[in-house]
Scaffold this motif. Structure first.
Motif, PDB file in Angstrom:
ATOM      1  N   THR A  89       5.734  -3.790  -4.111  1.00 52.44           N
ATOM      2  CA  THR A  89       6.550  -3.248  -5.190  1.00 52.44           C
ATOM      3  C   THR A  89       7.446  -2.137  -4.643  1.00 52.44           C
ATOM      4  O   THR A  89       7.067  -1.403  -3.723  1.00 52.44           O
ATOM      5  N   ASP A  90       8.637  -2.031  -5.206  1.00 55.64           N
ATOM      6  CA  ASP A  90       9.637  -1.081  -4.722  1.00 55.64           C
ATOM      7  C   ASP A  90       9.201   0.372  -4.848  1.00 55.64           C
ATOM      8  O   ASP A  90       9.537   1.206  -4.007  1.00 55.64           O
ATOM      9  N   SER A  91       8.487   0.706  -5.918  1.00 59.75           N
ATOM     10  CA  SER A  91       8.138   2.107  -6.150  1.00 59.75           C
ATOM     11  C   SER A  91       7.263   2.665  -5.037  1.00 59.75           C
ATOM     12  O   SER A  91       7.421   3.813  -4.616  1.00 59.75           O
ATOM     13  N   VAL A  92       6.320   1.858  -4.556  1.00 58.19           N
ATOM     14  CA  VAL A  92       5.450   2.301  -3.464  1.00 58.19           C
ATOM     15  C   VAL A  92       6.249   2.373  -2.160  1.00 58.19           C
ATOM     16  O   VAL A  92       6.064   3.289  -1.349  1.00 58.19           O
ATOM     17  N   ALA A  93       7.163   1.426  -1.970  1.00 54.19           N
ATOM     18  CA  ALA A  93       8.037   1.461  -0.791  1.00 54.19           C
ATOM     19  C   ALA A  93       8.885   2.726  -0.796  1.00 54.19           C
ATOM     20  O   ALA A  93       9.074   3.375   0.247  1.00 54.19           O
ATOM     21  N   ALA A  94       9.395   3.119  -1.969  1.00 54.36           N
ATOM     22  CA  ALA A  94      10.221   4.326  -2.082  1.00 54.36           C
ATOM     23  C   ALA A  94       9.406   5.580  -1.752  1.00 54.36           C
ATOM     24  O   ALA A  94       9.893   6.483  -1.063  1.00 54.36           O
ATOM     25  N   GLY A  95       8.164   5.630  -2.222  1.00 57.73           N
ATOM     26  CA  GLY A  95       7.307   6.774  -1.913  1.00 57.73           C
ATOM     27  C   GLY A  95       7.017   6.866  -0.423  1.00 57.73           C
ATOM     28  O   GLY A  95       6.971   7.956   0.153  1.00 57.73           O
ATOM     29  N   PHE A  96       6.819   5.717   0.200  1.00 60.15           N
ATOM     30  CA  PHE A  96       6.584   5.644   1.646  1.00 60.15           C
ATOM     31  C   PHE A  96       7.786   6.191   2.414  1.00 60.15           C
ATOM     32  O   PHE A  96       7.643   7.023   3.315  1.00 60.15           O
ATOM     33  N   ILE A  97       8.974   5.751   2.042  1.00 59.34           N
ATOM     34  CA  ILE A  97      10.194   6.190   2.719  1.00 59.34           C
ATOM     35  C   ILE A  97      10.395   7.694   2.551  1.00 59.34           C
ATOM     36  O   ILE A  97      10.677   8.418   3.516  1.00 59.34           O
ATOM     37  N   SER A  98      10.238   8.166   1.326  1.00 60.13           N
ATOM     38  CA  SER A  98      10.454   9.578   1.033  1.00 60.13           C
ATOM     39  C   SER A  98       9.515  10.475   1.836  1.00 60.13           C
ATOM     40  O   SER A  98       9.924  11.488   2.412  1.00 60.13           O
ATOM     41  N   GLU A  99       8.242  10.090   1.907  1.00 57.32           N
ATOM     42  CA  GLU A  99       7.272  10.920   2.618  1.00 57.32           C
ATOM     43  C   GLU A  99       7.495  10.873   4.129  1.00 57.32           C
ATOM     44  O   GLU A  99       7.354  11.896   4.813  1.00 57.32           O
ATOM     45  N   LEU A 100       7.857   9.701   4.659  1.00 56.10           N
ATOM     46  CA  LEU A 100       8.131   9.624   6.102  1.00 56.10           C
ATOM     47  C   LEU A 100       9.323  10.487   6.476  1.00 56.10           C
ATOM     48  O   LEU A 100       9.336  11.131   7.538  1.00 56.10           O
ATOM     49  N   GLN A 101      10.317  10.550   5.613  1.00 58.29           N
ATOM     50  CA  GLN A 101      11.470  11.412   5.883  1.00 58.29           C
ATOM     51  C   GLN A 101      11.059  12.874   5.887  1.00 58.29           C
ATOM     52  O   GLN A 101      11.550  13.659   6.703  1.00 58.29           O
ATOM     53  N   THR A 102      10.127  13.222   5.007  1.00 54.14           N
ATOM     54  CA  THR A 102       9.589  14.588   4.989  1.00 54.14           C
ATOM     55  C   THR A 102       8.856  14.900   6.293  1.00 54.14           C
ATOM     56  O   THR A 102       8.883  16.028   6.788  1.00 54.14           O
ATOM     57  N   LEU A 103       8.214  13.875   6.862  1.00 52.40           N
ATOM     58  CA  LEU A 103       7.483  14.047   8.122  1.00 52.40           C
ATOM     59  C   LEU A 103       8.407  14.004   9.348  1.00 52.40           C
ATOM     60  O   LEU A 103       7.934  14.127  10.476  1.00 52.40           O
ATOM     61  N   GLY A 104       9.690  13.815   9.123  1.00 54.91           N
ATOM     62  CA  GLY A 104      10.648  13.869  10.221  1.00 54.91           C
ATOM     63  C   GLY A 104      11.091  12.529  10.780  1.00 54.91           C
ATOM     64  O   GLY A 104      11.800  12.483  11.795  1.00 54.91           O
ATOM     65  N   ILE A 148      14.581   6.411   8.522  1.00 58.33           N
ATOM     66  CA  ILE A 148      14.428   5.043   8.009  1.00 58.33           C
ATOM     67  C   ILE A 148      15.818   4.423   7.933  1.00 58.33           C
ATOM     68  O   ILE A 148      16.720   5.025   7.361  1.00 58.33           O
ATOM     69  N   PRO A 149      16.053   3.304   8.563  1.00 61.26           N
ATOM     70  CA  PRO A 149      15.109   2.330   9.136  1.00 61.26           C
ATOM     71  C   PRO A 149      14.950   2.419  10.650  1.00 61.26           C
ATOM     72  O   PRO A 149      14.375   1.514  11.253  1.00 61.26           O
ATOM     73  N   GLU A 150      15.478   3.492  11.274  1.00 62.87           N
ATOM     74  CA  GLU A 150      15.419   3.563  12.732  1.00 62.87           C
ATOM     75  C   GLU A 150      13.979   3.530  13.251  1.00 62.87           C
ATOM     76  O   GLU A 150      13.689   2.862  14.256  1.00 62.87           O
ATOM     77  N   ASP A 151      13.062   4.238  12.582  1.00 64.06           N
ATOM     78  CA  ASP A 151      11.678   4.296  13.054  1.00 64.06           C
ATOM     79  C   ASP A 151      10.807   3.171  12.492  1.00 64.06           C
ATOM     80  O   ASP A 151       9.858   2.731  13.133  1.00 64.06           O
ATOM     81  N   VAL A 152      11.137   2.709  11.308  1.00 68.02           N
ATOM     82  CA  VAL A 152      10.393   1.598  10.716  1.00 68.02           C
ATOM     83  C   VAL A 152      11.257   0.957   9.627  1.00 68.02           C
ATOM     84  O   VAL A 152      11.855   1.656   8.808  1.00 68.02           O
ATOM     85  N   ALA A 153      11.342  -0.366   9.650  1.00 70.62           N
ATOM     86  CA  ALA A 153      12.071  -1.089   8.614  1.00 70.62           C
ATOM     87  C   ALA A 153      11.180  -1.239   7.382  1.00 70.62           C
ATOM     88  O   ALA A 153       9.950  -1.266   7.487  1.00 70.62           O
ATOM     89  N   VAL A 154      11.801  -1.317   6.215  1.00 67.58           N
ATOM     90  CA  VAL A 154      11.048  -1.409   4.957  1.00 67.58           C
ATOM     91  C   VAL A 154      11.671  -2.483   4.069  1.00 67.58           C
ATOM     92  O   VAL A 154      12.887  -2.518   3.883  1.00 67.58           O
ATOM     93  N   ILE A 155      10.811  -3.332   3.519  1.00 65.44           N
ATOM     94  CA  ILE A 155      11.259  -4.313   2.535  1.00 65.44           C
ATOM     95  C   ILE A 155      10.352  -4.223   1.315  1.00 65.44           C
ATOM     96  O   ILE A 155       9.136  -4.097   1.441  1.00 65.44           O
ATOM     97  N   GLY A 156      10.961  -4.199   0.133  1.00 66.26           N
ATOM     98  CA  GLY A 156      10.206  -4.051  -1.107  1.00 66.26           C
ATOM     99  C   GLY A 156      10.098  -5.347  -1.880  1.00 66.26           C
ATOM    100  O   GLY A 156      10.356  -6.436  -1.368  1.00 66.26           O
ATOM    101  N   PHE A 157       9.726  -5.203  -3.155  1.00 63.88           N
ATOM    102  CA  PHE A 157       9.527  -6.371  -4.012  1.00 63.88           C
ATOM    103  C   PHE A 157       9.718  -5.919  -5.454  1.00 63.88           C
ATOM    104  O   PHE A 157       8.977  -5.071  -5.934  1.00 63.88           O
ATOM    105  N   ASP A 158      10.711  -6.419  -6.141  1.00 67.22           N
ATOM    106  CA  ASP A 158      10.996  -6.153  -7.557  1.00 67.22           C
ATOM    107  C   ASP A 158      12.499  -6.163  -7.842  1.00 67.22           C
ATOM    108  O   ASP A 158      12.920  -6.597  -8.893  1.00 67.22           O
TER     109      ASP A 158
END
Length: 331
Positions: free
Chosen positions: A242-257, A260-270
């Protein structure tokens, strides 16, 4: 045929007391209400067996049940209300907060003819508890279930998820993490089968450490971001249910420095609004049409009509979180 008089005799109360319980108008003590409801249950009495064929026996209202807010709720509810309005029906939203009793209370609105039908977005009780309520009116859901008594507007998550994995593979990604929902859910089981088939076809080993279960959706994208951050052998792509969990993942990884997508690619669902706002590559599985088909089923059952359902399909929506990746040459 069981009548209101039979219920009154069984409950040892007056006919007017039974009427007040059914209509919800007027005072009835908790003790008397309990007696009436137990008598109705014992006698399998539906208060609308006669009145349902009369215009006055219709509420023109559909109940929409959800445990709480989830990302697809806004789109689904808006689409459901829109088509209901077109056919002169109202929609009442019930948030149960995952409370089984609250859900049963809402279903009892169907049983006692204060609702004409029910749609279930997210449930608290097991289906075997919910199914008997279909005796009192049509019930629909977008959950994937095998039931002759409850309509399901689900779309095949197997093909959609397999398409997302193939897309990642074609873009050059080989270590793919998977964030899934409840493992008892049939859609999750379909995704797990897609994972197995994908790895077998590509002759790739499945790393169990790369499969994550999201049980609540709340902050789990952030939690998974920290798990990914702590991994020694990080994935180069993550596929979310689901997209909402993907968005939370992206947001927190950006906080950790991370980038996205250079360090990890992300694909959602919805293909939800949040995926558009955050430019997340995602899979569109016709949420709007699932909502419309669910209402069409309820409407057809109530009105003995055969309005055709709309054909649904799965589409991959390309955005910015899955760039083309140069694959390293195998040694």
């Amino acid at each position: 045929m069981t009548t209101i008089i039979d219920v009154a005799k069984k409950a040892q109360v007056s006919k007017s007391t039974v009427s007040r319980v059914i209509s919800g108008n007027g005072y009835v003590s908790q003790e008397s209400r309990k007696k009436v409801l137990e008598a109705m249950e014992a006698l399998s009495y539906s208060p609308n067996l006669i009145a349902r064929n009369l215009q006055s026996g219709e509420t023109k209202t559909i109940g929409f049940l959800a445990q709480g807010f989830i990302d697809p709720l806004g789109v689904f509810l808006q689409s459901f209300i829109s088509i209901a309005k077109r056919y002169n029906y109202y929609v009442t939203l019930y948030f149960t907060d995952g409370d089984k009793k609250k859900e049963i209370d809402a279903l009892n609105q169907l049983k006692y003819k204060q609702l004409d039908g029910v749609f279930i977005l997210t449930r608290a009780n097991k289906w075997e508890v919910i199914e008997p309520y279909s005796l009192y009116g049509p019930i629909a859901t977008w959950h994937r279930i095998d039931s002759e008594r409850i309509y399901s507007s689900y779309i095949d998550h197997y093909s959609g998820y397999l398409r997302s994995l193939d897309y990642l593979y074609q873009r050059g990604y080989r270590s793919i993490g998977h964030v899934l929902g409840n493992f008892e859910n049939l859609n999750t089981k379909a995704r797990l089968k897609a994972i197995d088939d994908f790895h077998q076809e590509k002759k790739m080993l499945i790393n169990d450490e790369w499969i994550f279960q999201d049980k609540s959706r709340i902050d789990n994208g952030r939690n998974i971001a920290h798990l990914w951050h702590e991994m020694n052998n990080k994935t180069d792509a993550m596929a979310f249910y689901t997209d909402s969990v993907a968005a939370g993942f992206i947001s927190e990884l950006q906080t950790l420095g991370y980038s996205i997508p250079e360090d990890v690619a992300v694909i959602g669902f919805d293909n939800s609004e949040i995926s558009r706002l955050m430019h997340i590559t995602t899979v569109d599985y016709s949420i709007k049409l699932q909502a419309e088909n669910s209402f069409i089923y309820i409407h057809n059952q109530l009105n003995k009509e055969t309005i055709p359902e709309q054909e649904m399909r799965v589409q991959l929506i390309e955005r910015q979180t899955v760039p083309l990746r140069k694959q390293k040459k195998e040694q």
